[in-house]
Design an enzyme around this catalytic site. Sequence first.
Site, PDB file in Angstrom:
ATOM      1  N   CYS A   1     -15.608  29.225 -21.095  1.00 36.42           N
ATOM      2  CA  CYS A   1     -16.125  27.878 -20.873  1.00 36.42           C
ATOM      3  C   CYS A   1     -15.065  26.965 -20.250  1.00 36.42           C
ATOM      4  O   CYS A   1     -14.723  27.133 -19.090  1.00 36.42           O
ATOM      5  CB  CYS A   1     -16.691  27.318 -22.178  1.00 36.42           C
ATOM      6  SG  CYS A   1     -17.865  25.964 -21.933  1.00 36.42           S
TER       7      CYS A   1
ATOM      8  N   HIS B   1     -20.948  31.537 -23.517  1.00 35.70           N
ATOM      9  CA  HIS B   1     -20.372  31.797 -24.836  1.00 35.70           C
ATOM     10  C   HIS B   1     -20.817  33.162 -25.379  1.00 35.70           C
ATOM     11  O   HIS B   1     -21.862  33.268 -26.021  1.00 35.70           O
ATOM     12  CB  HIS B   1     -20.776  30.694 -25.812  1.00 35.70           C
ATOM     13  CG  HIS B   1     -20.049  29.414 -25.591  1.00 35.70           C
ATOM     14  ND1 HIS B   1     -18.854  29.119 -26.194  1.00 35.70           N
ATOM     15  CD2 HIS B   1     -20.337  28.355 -24.803  1.00 35.70           C
ATOM     16  CE1 HIS B   1     -18.435  27.932 -25.797  1.00 35.70           C
ATOM     17  NE2 HIS B   1     -19.323  27.443 -24.948  1.00 35.70           N
TER      18      HIS B   1
ATOM     19  N   GLU C   1     -19.695  34.736 -27.843  1.00 36.77           N
ATOM     20  CA  GLU C   1     -19.637  34.778 -29.313  1.00 36.77           C
ATOM     21  C   GLU C   1     -20.891  34.222 -29.964  1.00 36.77           C
ATOM     22  O   GLU C   1     -21.114  34.417 -31.163  1.00 36.77           O
ATOM     23  CB  GLU C   1     -18.411  34.005 -29.811  1.00 36.77           C
ATOM     24  CG  GLU C   1     -18.568  32.505 -29.919  1.00 36.77           C
ATOM     25  CD  GLU C   1     -18.646  31.789 -28.571  1.00 36.77           C
ATOM     26  OE1 GLU C   1     -19.084  30.628 -28.525  1.00 36.77           O
ATOM     27  OE2 GLU C   1     -18.258  32.399 -27.545  1.00 36.77           O
TER      28      GLU C   1
END
Length: 375
Positions: A258, A344, A346
């Site tokens: 990001c 993202h 995760e």
Amino acid sequence: MKYQAKRRALILLADGTIFHGKSVGDKEGTAFGEVCFNTGMTGYQEIFTDPSYFGQILVTTNAHIGNYGINKEEVESESIKIAGLVCKNFSYEYSRPLANDSLQGFLNDNNLFAISDVDTRALVGYIRDNGSMNAVISTDVDNIENLKKRLGEVPSMEGLELASKVSTSEAYFIGNENALIKIAALDIGIKKNILRNLVKRDAYVKVFPYNTKFEEIAAWDPDAYFISNGPGDPEPLVDAIATAKKMIETDKPLFGICLGHQVLALANGVSTYKMHNGHRGINHPILNLLTGKGEITSQNHGFAINKEETEANENLEITHVHLNDKTVAGIRMKNKDVFSVQYHPEASPGPHDADYLFDDFFKLIEKNKKHNVIV
């Protein structure tokens, strides 16, 4: 006890447009920030505590917010990071067995002002057409001119450095200190689940403040480097960009997510720009150009890297693109073990479409460690 929002409230946009609503919990309040929207149907707790949202008034597109309460273990940082909340229907009661608090209690504990009963479909449509802009939410509905004056004094997100507001003030460790892999993470707004993904792959991680000099980070002698997500405009992060350049020069693996992706692009001479309304949600389609496969991803960013400059950069290769608008969603360096993505991995919206990025990072680390073994 069941509450209903009764006090009149509004959201006033920087261009003078007003949408009406009611305050959550019958509270008085005023909050300023850049208005943006997230299209996720779930995950409001993770969104509210994501440091990347610092300074933003969040509009939720799901019609019901708060219906599954709060689980205090499911946070991405130690506190709520959004500046304010706008929603359609706010649920004061919740039914999730694992919840240990209501959303209203969570907002009260974090002193966050929220408004509900807003026509969020109309508001989101307006933002999509006119772009993200500064806004104020308030119960001071009879003092519009004063709110306009105060709103005019709020700085634009463009050019705003916010990593210093959310980064750790001191370096800290996480994971098994006897792990075979050591990763140095530069915290410019890091999410807890990123650290969980590094640690569960048996890494010992040292997290450094946003402005830590490279020499201090390198003195720990890590096997690899990581640059985190975070809020604000990437271009003012001159210390992080300088540190990224030196990380690249070490020839050790380096991964950015990001804001970290944008910092790595800037370190390679590629500029960034503020998007019309950004990408925020858990259903964004990405094409992996290396494999030809699609990914459903979680995204939260209002800035992007320049595609033309990336294509012209002899050291960079575009690895991922956003299928909605063809913006750059991933890059890698051609002659270094350096890569980054604008989304993202995760967050697991796919749920595991992008997990391989962490695995790829660890494969690079293991390859690099073997290559450097002195026989």
